[in-house]
Motif scaffolding. Structure first.
Motif, mmCIF file in Angstrom:
data_model
loop_
_atom_site.group_PDB
_atom_site.id
_atom_site.type_symbol
_atom_site.label_atom_id
_atom_site.label_comp_id
_atom_site.label_asym_id
_atom_site.label_seq_id
_atom_site.Cartn_x
_atom_site.Cartn_y
_atom_site.Cartn_z
ATOM 1 N N GLU A 454 2.217 17.758 5.919
ATOM 2 C CA GLU A 454 2.697 16.547 6.586
ATOM 3 C C GLU A 454 3.050 15.424 5.607
ATOM 4 O O GLU A 454 3.619 14.406 6.005
ATOM 5 C CB GLU A 454 1.650 16.041 7.598
ATOM 6 N N ARG A 455 2.724 15.602 4.315
ATOM 7 C CA ARG A 455 3.042 14.567 3.324
ATOM 8 C C ARG A 455 4.238 14.925 2.450
ATOM 9 O O ARG A 455 4.588 14.172 1.544
ATOM 10 C CB ARG A 455 1.832 14.300 2.430
ATOM 11 N N LEU A 456 4.866 16.069 2.706
ATOM 12 C CA LEU A 456 6.000 16.477 1.864
ATOM 13 C C LEU A 456 7.170 15.499 1.952
ATOM 14 O O LEU A 456 7.860 15.254 0.964
ATOM 15 C CB LEU A 456 6.452 17.885 2.257
ATOM 16 N N GLU A 457 7.393 14.940 3.142
ATOM 17 C CA GLU A 457 8.481 13.968 3.280
ATOM 18 C C GLU A 457 8.214 12.731 2.431
ATOM 19 O O GLU A 457 9.105 12.214 1.750
ATOM 20 C CB GLU A 457 8.656 13.574 4.747
ATOM 21 N N ILE A 459 6.330 12.613 -0.263
ATOM 22 C CA ILE A 459 6.469 13.015 -1.661
ATOM 23 C C ILE A 459 7.942 13.028 -2.060
ATOM 24 O O ILE A 459 8.331 12.574 -3.148
ATOM 25 C CB ILE A 459 5.828 14.397 -1.892
ATOM 26 N N GLY A 460 8.794 13.551 -1.170
ATOM 27 C CA GLY A 460 10.227 13.580 -1.451
ATOM 28 C C GLY A 460 10.791 12.186 -1.677
ATOM 29 O O GLY A 460 11.563 11.958 -2.625
ATOM 30 N N LYS A 461 10.416 11.252 -0.824
ATOM 31 C CA LYS A 461 10.894 9.872 -0.976
ATOM 32 C C LYS A 461 10.383 9.255 -2.275
ATOM 33 O O LYS A 461 11.113 8.544 -2.973
ATOM 34 C CB LYS A 461 10.434 9.034 0.219
ATOM 35 N N LEU A 462 9.119 9.513 -2.589
ATOM 36 C CA LEU A 462 8.527 8.962 -3.803
ATOM 37 C C LEU A 462 9.229 9.488 -5.048
ATOM 38 O O LEU A 462 9.549 8.730 -5.975
ATOM 39 C CB LEU A 462 7.036 9.301 -3.844
ATOM 40 N N VAL A 463 9.478 10.805 -5.079
ATOM 41 C CA VAL A 463 10.158 11.408 -6.231
ATOM 42 C C VAL A 463 11.589 10.899 -6.337
ATOM 43 O O VAL A 463 12.070 10.577 -7.431
ATOM 44 C CB VAL A 463 10.130 12.944 -6.123
ATOM 45 N N LEU A 603 -6.080 3.749 0.202
ATOM 46 C CA LEU A 603 -5.574 2.788 1.181
ATOM 47 C C LEU A 603 -5.147 3.502 2.448
ATOM 48 O O LEU A 603 -4.725 4.658 2.415
ATOM 49 C CB LEU A 603 -4.350 2.019 0.644
ATOM 50 N N ASN A 604 -5.235 2.771 3.568
ATOM 51 C CA ASN A 604 -4.612 3.194 4.815
ATOM 52 C C ASN A 604 -4.226 1.940 5.577
ATOM 53 O O ASN A 604 -4.350 0.818 5.062
ATOM 54 C CB ASN A 604 -5.534 4.108 5.627
ATOM 55 N N ASP A 633 2.689 0.852 3.684
ATOM 56 C CA ASP A 633 3.731 1.788 3.270
ATOM 57 C C ASP A 633 3.056 3.131 2.996
ATOM 58 O O ASP A 633 2.368 3.286 1.981
ATOM 59 C CB ASP A 633 4.448 1.271 2.017
ATOM 60 N N ALA A 634 3.256 4.097 3.901
ATOM 61 C CA ALA A 634 2.593 5.396 3.762
ATOM 62 C C ALA A 634 3.169 6.229 2.633
ATOM 63 O O ALA A 634 2.528 7.173 2.175
ATOM 64 C CB ALA A 634 2.694 6.169 5.078
ATOM 65 N N ASP A 635 4.377 5.919 2.170
ATOM 66 C CA ASP A 635 5.005 6.705 1.110
ATOM 67 C C ASP A 635 4.479 6.326 -0.275
ATOM 68 O O ASP A 635 4.359 7.178 -1.156
ATOM 69 C CB ASP A 635 6.531 6.525 1.138
ATOM 70 N N THR A 636 4.162 5.049 -0.463
ATOM 71 C CA THR A 636 3.649 4.604 -1.770
ATOM 72 C C THR A 636 2.186 4.177 -1.698
ATOM 73 O O THR A 636 1.632 3.713 -2.693
ATOM 74 C CB THR A 636 4.493 3.423 -2.297
ATOM 75 N N LEU A 637 1.582 4.334 -0.529
ATOM 76 C CA LEU A 637 0.167 3.976 -0.314
ATOM 77 C C LEU A 637 -0.116 2.560 -0.824
ATOM 78 O O LEU A 637 -0.892 2.342 -1.760
ATOM 79 C CB LEU A 637 -0.757 4.990 -0.997
ATOM 80 N N ARG A 638 0.494 1.594 -0.163
ATOM 81 C CA ARG A 638 0.230 0.201 -0.508
ATOM 82 C C ARG A 638 0.251 -0.655 0.747
ATOM 83 O O ARG A 638 0.891 -0.317 1.752
ATOM 84 C CB ARG A 638 1.238 -0.330 -1.528
#
Length: 671
Positions: A454-457, A459-463, A603-604, A633-638
């Motif tokens: 469920e976190r692959l999306e 990860i894709g955005k982060l990369v 963070l959450n 921001d769930a993609d960068t955990l902030r």
């Protein structure tokens, strides 16, 4: 599914029959007469009414699922179809978290699901531990269960002279399904808060950790005739000064192509027959449990600290992994043998670290060869696998009551890294050797599947954002994962990429087949170097021995592997919870206005966890305690807004806002 309305069903009865049905008032059930029903309704009409009832039931949106609690009075039901259904407080009073229920699902104007309880299918909660509380005239137990926020009444006849504050082992005496009123009975009093060591006793009871051993039996080395004589090889052990259950000894020497590295591992499996009472007891424990001041060994001390421990200057049975390490750090020529060894010295991490740093020199020539070989192994891992970020250890000074009086931070040194490289090399060699020898036959391996699905999306955005040159890397495959993680470790980015990615990983798992270990970056991995402390390592040793005998066997069934995995999780949770309990007791004694430096560890949307630098204690900062509203921001955990930004690894200063050691609740507020 049929969706007939009641009017349609009545219409099908025919006008005259329908008129007759609704002409007479329906009497209470006790006053109804079968003769009247038989007279007024023919068989066809009865069938139609039965169908009406069935249609009404089938037209309802119903489902089964598990009740989940919350920090407040309401709860939820996670249905089997994946939906989360809200349970209001009056419905939540009738169930326990973990209950399996059938619910009617209602949908409000906003599309949100609300549940009405229909049936209690199963309630797995039977016994539990908790704290005795008196509120006014009522006597209750506060269950120590996740997201369980209700008190259970204890009737006078079931209190067993317990006193307020006592820690109890209890049983559900009455389920609240009928009227929302629950009761518990005391099975035993574990102790009072003032009792010495009560935290350890409570933890052992809560997690149902086994204690006691089967009757002693004669233990002999069943493999004595197969052992190679390596007593002249100058093995040494490197461990903490206080360690007595010594699993491994190491030796290295330089040669023309690099180094010969030998790792000798204690061999309790030669003394403990698979399936014996002692073996079953060890399997039930799964692992040694290191509770502060209260260690629960996996094997009896006469085995783990005496008969099989690789103590200094005594003959011991061992399983030896021999490897040729090339100048570039590659592992070649892997061999296993059963041997008899005699360790030359029990060295401490501190002494070896001082030796390597140029301090007092130890009279063991192999230390330099070990250091060189391990340097080559680490360089190979940096180039071809992954290096996990280092974490400090923390030592607790305890008083006579078993409570923490001081916490000392212990950072890793070169001696720790030397031993780590030896163990990683031996364990990786075991996996490669077993994979080659056993082929498709089962053994026991440690796998790690990388990122959660469920976190692959994210990860894709982060990369794409931070490492665009790796956008096409297949992170679901080991090679692509290695390249991305390696790049994240070296990237000059304002984001802590490696830390963000680490929070999106799956947990590791045991398996009967070799699988990639993404966390370490290895094609396959297994562990056999701690058989005195971990049952899975003992199993791997048996698989290796079976290969040496050219036989199959030694492995576990899929059910046994799953049970072992669950027991290991239970052991880790027990250790962590007792540590938190003692840590929070210690923190509660410090001045209320004292401030602490730490870093954001997770963070959450609700806030972030802060880990204190000097003690390793973790507590939570609620987002609502910060005046300005924050977005997550769930993609960068902030967490952030126009004025503030909170990110993983960020250094912050906090003080204690709320603390309850027993509930393991610690809230920080930012300074």
């Amino acid at each position: 599914m049929s969706t007939k309305s009641g009017a349609q069903c009545v219409h099908n009865l025919g006008e005259q029959d329908a008129a007759e049905v609704f002409r007479y008032p329906i009497a209470p059930f006790s006053d109804r007469k079968p003769r009247y029903l038989n007279t007024m309704l023919d068989q066809n009409a009865l069938q139609q009414l039965k169908q009406l009832k069935t249609d009404i039931i089938e037209s309802k949106d119903q489902g089964e699922g598990e009740v989940r609690g919350s920090q407040r009075r309401f709860g939820f039901v996670r249905l089997d179809d994946g939906r989360d259904v809200f349970l209001p407080p009056d419905e939540m009073l009738r169930v326990f978290p973990g209950d399996r229920v059938k619910v009617n699902v209602l949908t409000d104007d906003k599309g949100k699901f609300k549940g009405e309880l229909e049936k209690l299918v199963n309630s797995p909660l039977t016994s539990f531990t908790g704290r005795y509380i008196v509120r006014g005239q009522g006597h209750f137990v506060e269950p120590d269960l996740p997201r369980f926020n209700k008190l259970l009444f204890i009737p006078p006849s079931e209190r067993k002279k317990a006193q307020p504050g006592d820690y109890l082992h209890c049983k559900v005496h009455r389920h609240p399904w009928k009227d929302g009123k629950s009761q518990a009975k005391v099975l035993s009093k574990i102790g009072s808060p003032e009792d010495a060591g009560v935290e350890g006793k409570y933890t052992l009871c809560k997690f149902e950790l086994p204690f006691g051993w089967p009757a002693e039996e004669e233990l002999i080395d069943s493999r004595a005739n197969q052992r190679e004589d390596l007593r002249d090889t100058p093995f040494v052990t490197i461990d903490s000064a206080s360690t007595r259950d010594i699993d491994d000894a190491i030796y290295a020497e330089a040669n023309d192509t690099g180094w010969t590295l030998q790792v000798a591992v204690a061999d309790p499996g030669a003394y403990i027959e698979a399936g014996s009472e002692l073996d079953r007891a060890a399997q039930q424990r799964a692992s040694t449990v290191y509770l502060p001041g209260c260690t629960q060994p996996m094997l009896p001390e006469r085995i783990s600290q005496d008969l099989c421990s690789l103590a200094e200057d005594v003959e011991r049975a061992a399983l030896v992994c021999s490897m040729q390490i090339s100048q570039s750090g590659e592992i070649k020529d892997i061999a296993f043998s059963e041997a008899l060894i005699r360790s030359r010295a029990k060295l401490s991490y501190d002494d070896v670290a001082a030796h390597l740093a140029g301090g007092p020199q130890l009279p063991h020539a192999s230390i330099e060869a070990l250091h060189q070989a391990c340097g080559a192994l680490r360089k190979w891992r940096e180039e071809n696998a992954l290096i996990m970020p280092e974490q400090a250890d923390f030592h607790y000074d305890l008083d006579e009551q078993g409570r923490i009086t001081a916490i000392v931070r212990q950072d890793r040194n070169d001696a720790h890294r030397l031993v780590e490289e030896c163990m990683l090399a031996a364990n990786r060699s075991a996996a490669l050797w077993l994979r080659e020898k056993r082929g498709t036959d089962r053994a026991l391996y440690n796998g790690h599947a990388g990122f959660r699905e469920e976190r692959l999306e994210s990860i894709g955005k982060l990369v794409d954002h931070a490492l665009p040159e790796y956008s096409d890397a297949p992170v679901q495959e080991l090679d692509g994962y290695r390249r991305v993680l390696s790049a994240a470790s070296k990237a000059d980015s304002p984001l802590p990429l490696r830390s963000i990615m680490a929070r999106m990983l799956q947990p590791g798992e045991l398996s009967a087949e070799p699988r990639p270990h993404f966390g370490l970056g290895f094609d396959c991995y297994s562990t056999f170097t701690s058989p005195l402390r971990k049952y899975n390592d003992l199993v791997v040793q048996r698989c290796i021995r079976a290969c040496l005998d050219n036989t199959s066997g030694g492995d576990l069934s899929d059910d046994a592997i799953a049970q072992l995995q669950e027991k290991l999780r239970n052991v880790r949770q027990a250790s962590r919870q007792m540590e938190q309990w003692l840590q929070y007791q210690y923190l509660a004694k410090q001045p209320s206005e004292q401030t602490y430096a730490g870093h954001i560890a997770h963070l959450n949307g609700g806030g972030f966890t802060v880990e204190l630098h000097d003690s390793g204690i973790s507590g939570f900062v609620e987002a609502r305690s910060i005046p300005e509203k924050l977005s997550f921001d769930a993609d960068t955990l902030r967490l952030y807004n126009d004025q503030q930004n909170y990110q993983l690894e960020q250094v912050v200063t906090v003080k204690v806002a709320e603390i309850d050691p027993f509930q393991r609740k610690l809230l920080f507020t930012l300074v």
